[in-house]
Scaffold this motif. Structure first.
Motif: not given
Ligand SMILES: Nc1ncnc2c1ncn2[C@@H]1O[C@H](COP(=O)(O)OP(=O)(O)OP(=O)(O)O)[C@@H](O)[C@H]1O
Ligand SMILES: [Mg+2]
Lengths: 100, 219
Positions: A15-16, B213, B215-216, B218
């Motif tokens: 997800k990065l 969170k 960075l992603a 979320e």
């Protein structure tokens, strides 16, 4: 992630995502201008290469007898100074002697 | 790669501690991390020299104003994180690093002096956002906080939030284990116990999760 984690979020490196950022010189210039405005200045250590410019920018035009030239040359070399330093010293003595 | 830039012109605000804690916690969760030591005082390099550098972590030293943009770009890859530690000064190097950031973290102790000087980083980010026409996410993390939150801390936090500043919860509390990292090197999982290790690990991990969170996406 261990079971002990009380915060219950798991990390998925996938997800990065890398996001493209502008790295052009123009962008760097804009960044530097923004920095300047807020007092964020160039603090990179300045490399001083080679010999620093001499403060001795004045010049005299002196022809002297060959043996005097040789002696001045030898003395300056021995002391590791410019010949001009000897002339400055001689001039200081001359001024002291003559109350100039 | 998301690039996280740790920036505050205030010396001793907790930047290097934040960088090492975040880097080691993410690496512990199997995220490859590159730490860029941009401080001529070389805090991160000193940390790296104390013990074996933990798995998943690479430390690059002596990054300067001239090569910061290029170095960040060179480590640009999905699934990894680059963390930039900067000197506590107002330098052009700081602003160039920020220009390449996916997230800027500004550590500050909960004192008026730290907040006032730390705010200069936030003002610079705002200026860069405008100049580059790009949103640069940023957050404040309070450091060296005490179990009992002071009036001053509360006041500063409220005023930051009112101005729309993102404040990371939890803060990094004052802990022997956090300063011990620089004495022993390694991470909170490898170092000899100092103080309450479980609380220290929970604090560091919870903080790292909050950063993750953001960075992603979320958060
Ligand atoms: N949460 C914490 N708990 C205990 N000690 C801490 C904590 N955060 C920072 N310290 C200690 O405070 C001092 C300053 O921290 P640090 O070096 O991280 O600040 P810095 O912002 O990187 O400083 P500089 O501006 O000099 O780079 C160090 O001795 C560090 O060990
Ligand atoms: Mg530091």
């Amino acid at each position: 992630m261990s079971d002990k984690n009380p915060f219950g979020i798991s990390i998925t490196p996938g997800k990065l995502r890398a996001k493209p950022k502008d790295t052009s010189p123009k962008t760097v210039a804009k960044t530097d201008a923004a920095a300047e405005k807020h007092g964020f200045t160039d603090r990179s250590p300045k490399k001083r290469r080679g010999r620093k410019p001499s403060p001795r920018t004045g010049q005299v035009h002196a022809k002297v007898m060959p043996d005097v030239a040789r002696e001045i040359g030898d003395e300056a070399r021995a002391r590791g100074v410019q010949q001009g330093v000897l002339i400055e010293e001689a001039w200081a003595l001359y001024k002291a002697e003559n109350d100039l | 790669m998301p690039t996280i830039v740790v920036a505050s012109p205030k010396g001793g605000a907790g930047k290097s501690t934040t960088a090492v804690l975040l880097g080691t916690e993410l690496a512990h969760e199997n995220v490859p991390v590159t730490l860029l030591d941009c401080d001529p005082n070389r805090s991160l390099t000193l940390w790296a020299d104390q013990a074996d550098v933990p798995r998943n972590i690479t430390v690059l030293s002596d990054i300067t104003e001239a090569d910061i943009v290029r170095t960040i770009k060179a480590h640009d890859a999905d699934g990894q994180v680059v963390i930039v530690d900067l000197e506590g000064v107002a330098s052009r190097l700081v602003s160039r690093a920020i220009s390449q950031a996916d997230l800027v973290l500004t550590p500050m102790r909960a004192t008026t002096l730290d907040a006032t000087i730390g705010a200069r980083a936030i003002q610079l980010i705002a200026e860069e956002e405008e100049a580059l026409d790009r949103r640069i996410p940023h957050a404040v993390v309070f450091t060296m906080t005490k179990a009992i939150v002071s009036k001053q801390h509360k006041g500063i936090e409220i005023s930051l939030r009112q101005q729309g500043v993102d404040v990371i919860d939890p803060p990094l509390m004052e802990r022997a284990a956090f300063s011990g990292l620089f004495a022993f090197g390694g991470d909170l999982h490898s170092m000899p116990p100092m103080g309450n290790m479980d609380s220290a690990r929970d604090n560091a991990r919870a903080f790292a999760m909050q950063v993750y969170k953001r960075l992603a996406g979320e958060g």
